[in-house]
Design an enzyme around this catalytic site. Sequence first.
Site, PDB file in Angstrom:
ATOM      1  N   GLY A   1     -10.119  -1.997   4.843  1.00  0.00           N
ATOM      2  CA  GLY A   1      -9.072  -1.886   5.862  1.00  0.00           C
ATOM      3  C   GLY A   1      -8.884  -0.472   6.361  1.00  0.00           C
ATOM      4  N   ASP A   2      -7.707  -0.212   6.851  1.00  0.00           N
ATOM      5  CA  ASP A   2      -7.375   1.078   7.456  1.00  0.00           C
ATOM      6  C   ASP A   2      -7.127   2.190   6.441  1.00  0.00           C
ATOM      7  OD1 ASP A   2      -5.059  -0.519   6.699  1.00  0.00           O
ATOM      8  OD2 ASP A   2      -3.919   1.229   7.349  1.00  0.00           O
TER       9      ASP A   2
ATOM     10  N   THR B   1       0.860   1.197   7.003  1.00  0.00           N
ATOM     11  CA  THR B   1       0.675   0.093   6.074  1.00  0.00           C
ATOM     12  C   THR B   1       0.795  -1.206   6.877  1.00  0.00           C
ATOM     13  OG1 THR B   1       1.467  -0.971   4.033  1.00  0.00           O
ATOM     14  CG2 THR B   1       3.133   0.096   5.397  1.00  0.00           C
ATOM     15  N   GLY B   2       0.284  -2.270   6.311  1.00  0.00           N
ATOM     16  CA  GLY B   2       0.321  -3.544   7.020  1.00  0.00           C
ATOM     17  C   GLY B   2      -1.088  -4.013   7.335  1.00  0.00           C
ATOM     18  N   MET B   3      -1.208  -4.733   8.415  1.00  0.00           N
ATOM     19  CA  MET B   3      -2.490  -5.341   8.781  1.00  0.00           C
ATOM     20  C   MET B   3      -3.487  -4.263   9.199  1.00  0.00           C
ATOM     21  SD  MET B   3      -3.839  -8.234   9.018  1.00  0.00           S
ATOM     22  CE  MET B   3      -5.064  -9.194   9.840  1.00  0.00           C
TER      23      MET B   3
ATOM     24  N   ARG C   1     -14.709  -6.517   2.614  1.00  0.00           N
ATOM     25  CA  ARG C   1     -13.762  -6.071   3.651  1.00  0.00           C
ATOM     26  C   ARG C   1     -13.086  -4.748   3.259  1.00  0.00           C
ATOM     27  NH1 ARG C   1      -8.084  -4.737   3.984  1.00  0.00           N
ATOM     28  NH2 ARG C   1      -7.393  -5.155   6.101  1.00  0.00           N
TER      29      ARG C   1
ATOM     30  N   THR D   1       0.849  -1.198   0.000  1.00  0.00           N
ATOM     31  CA  THR D   1       0.000   0.000   0.000  1.00  0.00           C
ATOM     32  C   THR D   1       0.879   1.240   0.000  1.00  0.00           C
ATOM     33  OG1 THR D   1      -1.805  -1.036   1.169  1.00  0.00           O
ATOM     34  CG2 THR D   1      -1.569   1.339   1.482  1.00  0.00           C
TER      35      THR D   1
HETATM   36  C1  SD4 Z   1      -5.154  -2.965   4.404  1.00  0.00           C
HETATM   37  N1  SD4 Z   1      -3.306  -1.676   5.211  1.00  0.00           N
HETATM   38  O1  SD4 Z   1      -6.074  -2.980   3.589  1.00  0.00           O
HETATM   39  C2  SD4 Z   1      -3.857  -2.304   4.038  1.00  0.00           C
HETATM   40  C3  SD4 Z   1      -2.981  -3.336   3.462  1.00  0.00           C
HETATM   41  C4  SD4 Z   1      -1.655  -2.857   3.146  1.00  0.00           C
HETATM   42  O2  SD4 Z   1      -0.019  -2.921   1.640  1.00  0.00           O
HETATM   43  O3  SD4 Z   1      -1.009  -2.090   3.809  1.00  0.00           O
HETATM   44  N2  SD4 Z   1      -1.194  -3.326   2.056  1.00  0.00           N
HETATM   45  O4  SD4 Z   1      -5.230  -3.529   5.488  1.00  0.00           O
END
Ligand code: SD4
Length: 325
Positions: A215-216, A236-238, A213, A185
Site C-alpha cells: 500500500g501507500d 492512513t486508510g485506503m 499487495r 497504521t
Molecule cells: C495500507 N494505508 O496498506 C494502509 C492501511 C492502513 O491502518 O492505513 N491501515 O493501505
Amino acid sequence: MKRRNFIKNTGIAGAGLSATPSLFSKTILNELNMTQQYPVAVATWNFQNATKMAGKMLENGKSALDSVEKGVMVEEANLKNTTVGNGGAPDRDGNVTVDACIMSPDGDAGAVVYLKEIEHPVSVARKVMEETPHVMLAGEGALQFAIQQGFQKKNLLTEDSEKAWKEWLEHKEYKPIINIENHDTIGMLCLDKKGDIAAACTTSGLSYKINGRVGDSPLIGAGLFLDNEVGGAVGTGMGEAIMKSVGSFLIVELMRNGMSPQEACKEAVMRTIRTAPNYKDFQVAYVALNKQGEIGSYCIHKGFSYAKFHKGESTDNLSASYLNE
Ligand code: SD4
C-alpha cells in the site's frame, strides 16, 4: 464501543500560526518567542503510548529522527494492534508482510516492503537509509538485508491473528476495500527542539490483502512525506487512494504554497474524492505538521482521530474534521 461511535468532530485541529512557513525563519520565530511550539510528536489514531515515547525523547533533547523511530516501534511491538508489526493481520494466504518507511530532516529516506518475520520494519527502513545507497528494499532481499544488519527473525502471526484469519477464510468475502474501523497504521511526525522534522510510517497493510499487495505506507510521498523547510504529512486508510493522489507529498506542497496544515489535509482528501466515485466505501485520513508546530487533520469519514504530545502533555482522541458522517 466502536471507535466511530464515541469520537466527536471538534472542527479544526490545532492552533497556531497561519502564515506560510517560508515567512518564518527559525530566527524570526526565536525573536517572536514562539519556539515553545515545539517539540511536538503527532501520530495517526490514538497511539498515545507511541506519542508519549517520542514526545518524552524530544523533551529530553533527542533528535526528531531517533524519536520518531522509537515512537512507532511501540506500535510495531503492540500485539493488540492488528495492523502494524507483530500481531498484524496476515494476507489472504496467511503471510504477515509488513511495510515501513522513515524520512530524516535532511530529506533522506529509507523503506522496506513485503518484509516478513521482522518485528521492527521501521528500523530496517532506517538501516536502508543509512547503510545503503538505496531507498527501498523488498521481500526476500529486504529480509536478507535485515538479517545481515543483525535483526532477528520472529513469527509475527499471533494466535489471535491466526484465529481471526481462519474465521475470515470460512466466509472469504474478499473485498479490497478498507473498512472504516479496521485500520490502525501508525504514521508519526516529530518536530524536535532544534526545529527539525522527521517522519515514519509502519503497517502490516490491509487485512487479508492479496499476497504481494503493497500500500501507500512505505511509499515516500504517499503514506509519508516531509520537507524540513515546510513540514510533513502522514496518511492512513485506503492505501490505493493515497497512492493515486500522492497525498502526503501533495499536502507538503500545499503547505509550501501557503496553506495551513488543516487546509492542506482537507484539499488532499478533496482531490481523492473528486476522482473516486466510490469514496463513501473507504476511509482516507491525513495528519500534517508544519515547522511552527501547527497540526492539521482531515478525513473522509467521521471516526478518525490522532494523538499528540506537546509541552509535556499527551493528548489522544483528537478528532479530525471530516467530510462524511
Ligand atoms: C495500507 N494505508 O496498506 C494502509 C492501511 C492502513 O491502518 O492505513 N491501515 O493501505
